[in-house]
Scaffold this motif. Sequence first.
Motif, PDB file in Angstrom:
ATOM      1  N   ARG A  24       1.014  -1.175   0.049  1.00  0.00           N
ATOM      2  CA  ARG A  24       0.058  -0.096  -0.016  1.00  0.00           C
ATOM      3  C   ARG A  24       0.911   1.308   0.001  1.00  0.00           C
ATOM      4  N   GLY A  25       0.430   2.365  -0.514  1.00  0.00           N
ATOM      5  CA  GLY A  25       1.096   3.553  -0.323  1.00  0.00           C
ATOM      6  C   GLY A  25       1.173   4.035   1.159  1.00  0.00           C
ATOM      7  N   ILE A  26       2.082   4.636   1.583  1.00  0.00           N
ATOM      8  CA  ILE A  26       2.237   5.006   3.055  1.00  0.00           C
ATOM      9  C   ILE A  26       2.653   6.439   3.163  1.00  0.00           C
ATOM     10  N   SER A  27       2.711   7.251   2.224  1.00  0.00           N
ATOM     11  CA  SER A  27       3.143   8.694   2.417  1.00  0.00           C
ATOM     12  C   SER A  27       2.268   9.304   3.720  1.00  0.00           C
ATOM     13  N   SER A  28       0.997   9.209   3.548  1.00  0.00           N
ATOM     14  CA  SER A  28       0.248  10.075   4.487  1.00  0.00           C
ATOM     15  C   SER A  28       0.198   9.370   5.652  1.00  0.00           C
ATOM     16  N   GLU A  29       0.447   8.074   5.817  1.00  0.00           N
ATOM     17  CA  GLU A  29       0.583   7.538   7.107  1.00  0.00           C
ATOM     18  C   GLU A  29       2.084   7.863   7.813  1.00  0.00           C
ATOM     19  N   LEU A  30       2.898   7.883   7.186  1.00  0.00           N
ATOM     20  CA  LEU A  30       4.220   8.497   7.635  1.00  0.00           C
ATOM     21  C   LEU A  30       4.052   9.887   8.235  1.00  0.00           C
ATOM     22  N   ASP A  31       3.525  10.762   7.552  1.00  0.00           N
ATOM     23  CA  ASP A  31       3.308  12.144   7.924  1.00  0.00           C
ATOM     24  C   ASP A  31       2.589  12.061   9.270  1.00  0.00           C
ATOM     25  N   GLN A  32       1.559  11.303   9.399  1.00  0.00           N
ATOM     26  CA  GLN A  32       0.816  11.429  10.522  1.00  0.00           C
ATOM     27  C   GLN A  32       1.493  10.807  11.613  1.00  0.00           C
ATOM     28  N   ILE A  33       2.160   9.805  11.177  1.00  0.00           N
ATOM     29  CA  ILE A  33       3.308   9.100  12.392  1.00  0.00           C
ATOM     30  C   ILE A  33       4.145  10.410  12.921  1.00  0.00           C
ATOM     31  N   TYR A  34       4.827  11.113  12.065  1.00  0.00           N
ATOM     32  CA  TYR A  34       5.860  12.147  12.240  1.00  0.00           C
ATOM     33  C   TYR A  34       5.115  13.046  13.162  1.00  0.00           C
ATOM     34  N   GLU A  35       3.871  13.479  12.898  1.00  0.00           N
ATOM     35  CA  GLU A  35       3.405  14.603  13.612  1.00  0.00           C
ATOM     36  C   GLU A  35       2.689  13.835  14.869  1.00  0.00           C
ATOM     37  N   MET A  36       2.708  12.654  14.977  1.00  0.00           N
ATOM     38  CA  MET A  36       2.016  12.150  16.444  1.00  0.00           C
ATOM     39  C   MET A  36       2.520  12.540  17.716  1.00  0.00           C
ATOM     40  N   ALA A  37       3.901  12.731  17.615  1.00  0.00           N
ATOM     41  CA  ALA A  37       4.533  13.101  19.027  1.00  0.00           C
ATOM     42  C   ALA A  37       4.719  14.616  19.037  1.00  0.00           C
ATOM     43  N   PRO A  38       3.898  15.492  19.482  1.00  0.00           N
ATOM     44  CA  PRO A  38       4.324  16.858  19.481  1.00  0.00           C
ATOM     45  C   PRO A  38       5.492  17.319  20.319  1.00  0.00           C
ATOM     46  N   TYR A  39       5.846  16.475  21.104  1.00  0.00           N
ATOM     47  CA  TYR A  39       6.992  16.522  21.902  1.00  0.00           C
ATOM     48  C   TYR A  39       8.378  16.087  21.215  1.00  0.00           C
ATOM     49  N   GLY A  40       8.190  15.686  20.104  1.00  0.00           N
ATOM     50  CA  GLY A  40       9.236  14.827  19.396  1.00  0.00           C
ATOM     51  C   GLY A  40      10.707  15.876  19.108  1.00  0.00           C
ATOM     52  N   THR A  41      10.349  16.974  18.652  1.00  0.00           N
ATOM     53  CA  THR A  41      11.478  17.851  18.161  1.00  0.00           C
ATOM     54  C   THR A  41      12.019  18.455  19.507  1.00  0.00           C
ATOM     55  N   LEU A  42      11.463  18.783  20.559  1.00  0.00           N
ATOM     56  CA  LEU A  42      11.801  19.124  21.877  1.00  0.00           C
ATOM     57  C   LEU A  42      12.660  18.017  22.487  1.00  0.00           C
ATOM     58  N   LEU A  43      12.159  16.841  22.369  1.00  0.00           N
ATOM     59  CA  LEU A  43      12.794  15.932  22.967  1.00  0.00           C
ATOM     60  C   LEU A  43      14.294  15.561  22.357  1.00  0.00           C
ATOM     61  N   THR A  44      14.299  15.638  21.129  1.00  0.00           N
ATOM     62  CA  THR A  44      15.390  15.566  20.377  1.00  0.00           C
ATOM     63  C   THR A  44      16.521  16.580  20.890  1.00  0.00           C
ATOM     64  N   LYS A  45      15.911  18.059  20.754  1.00  0.00           N
ATOM     65  CA  LYS A  45      16.771  18.957  21.219  1.00  0.00           C
ATOM     66  C   LYS A  45      17.436  18.719  22.867  1.00  0.00           C
ATOM     67  N   ALA A  46      16.660  18.235  23.869  1.00  0.00           N
ATOM     68  CA  ALA A  46      17.184  17.760  25.053  1.00  0.00           C
ATOM     69  C   ALA A  46      18.172  16.721  25.008  1.00  0.00           C
ATOM     70  N   MET A  47      17.905  15.693  24.069  1.00  0.00           N
ATOM     71  CA  MET A  47      18.884  14.553  23.875  1.00  0.00           C
ATOM     72  C   MET A  47      20.182  15.008  23.433  1.00  0.00           C
ATOM     73  N   ASN A  48      20.116  15.955  22.471  1.00  0.00           N
ATOM     74  CA  ASN A  48      21.543  16.450  21.766  1.00  0.00           C
ATOM     75  C   ASN A  48      22.221  17.411  22.897  1.00  0.00           C
ATOM     76  N   ASP A  49      21.309  18.203  23.610  1.00  0.00           N
ATOM     77  CA  ASP A  49      21.959  19.197  24.561  1.00  0.00           C
ATOM     78  C   ASP A  49      22.862  18.227  25.829  1.00  0.00           C
ATOM     79  N   LEU A  50      21.927  17.158  26.218  1.00  0.00           N
ATOM     80  CA  LEU A  50      22.862  16.217  27.204  1.00  0.00           C
ATOM     81  C   LEU A  50      24.050  15.433  26.588  1.00  0.00           C
TER      82      LEU A  50
END
Length: 212
Positions: free
Chosen positions: A118-144
């Motif tokens: 099946r085509g999954i482009s829209s599913e990947l978009d939804q998954i990426y946006e699923m965690a609103p904390y995701g980019t902030l958590l990435t920043k915190a992990m990179n900082d530490l």
Amino acid sequence: MKLIRLLILPLTLLLLTSCSLPFCKLNPDALIGNPDTFSHIRMLDGKTGEMVVFAPGEDTQAVLNFIESLNGTYDPEFGASAGYLYWLAGYRDGKEVFRLTFGSSIVRVDGKRYKLNRGISSELDQIYEMAPYGTLLTKAMNDLADQLEVQVNEIKPISVDAHTFPNASLGVPEEGKSYAQVKTQGYIFTLSYDGVLAIYHATNDRIVQVPN
């Protein structure tokens, strides 16, 4: 002789099909292993170059459920680039244990490309946006990781908790500085490295480490 040739042809096709089946079907269960042992999942949006991290919990399980729903057939004829937009990688004990690189309807696993059912482009978009904390958590992990001079993969997110801070200081006021007295929606991240915990408060595009 004609009868023998007629018998040999179906037998040959059967053998070829039987030999190739294990190598053709995408098997996420074998790839993932025990989902309870993952420290986190990282997902890269190839269109923007942004990374999100899924911490243990419902979001991580939703990503694993998505991976387990995939079904594909190996196709050696796919080209080298094939328009990949995302990759998903799982980590266990600070090590990357799997990586899936996606296009709209294909996935690359261990260097092999599979045509998905099946085509999954829209599913990947939804998954990426699923965690609103995701980019902030990435920043915190990179900082530490930068502070400790270690690889970011060695930083383990323990928990992500939504929180309302009483003012713009995010609960970590600096001496001599005044803050707007407004309720601020954000998150509390608990990270771990080698058994030592670190806590970050975060909101919008800001992260603040809580002193020990």
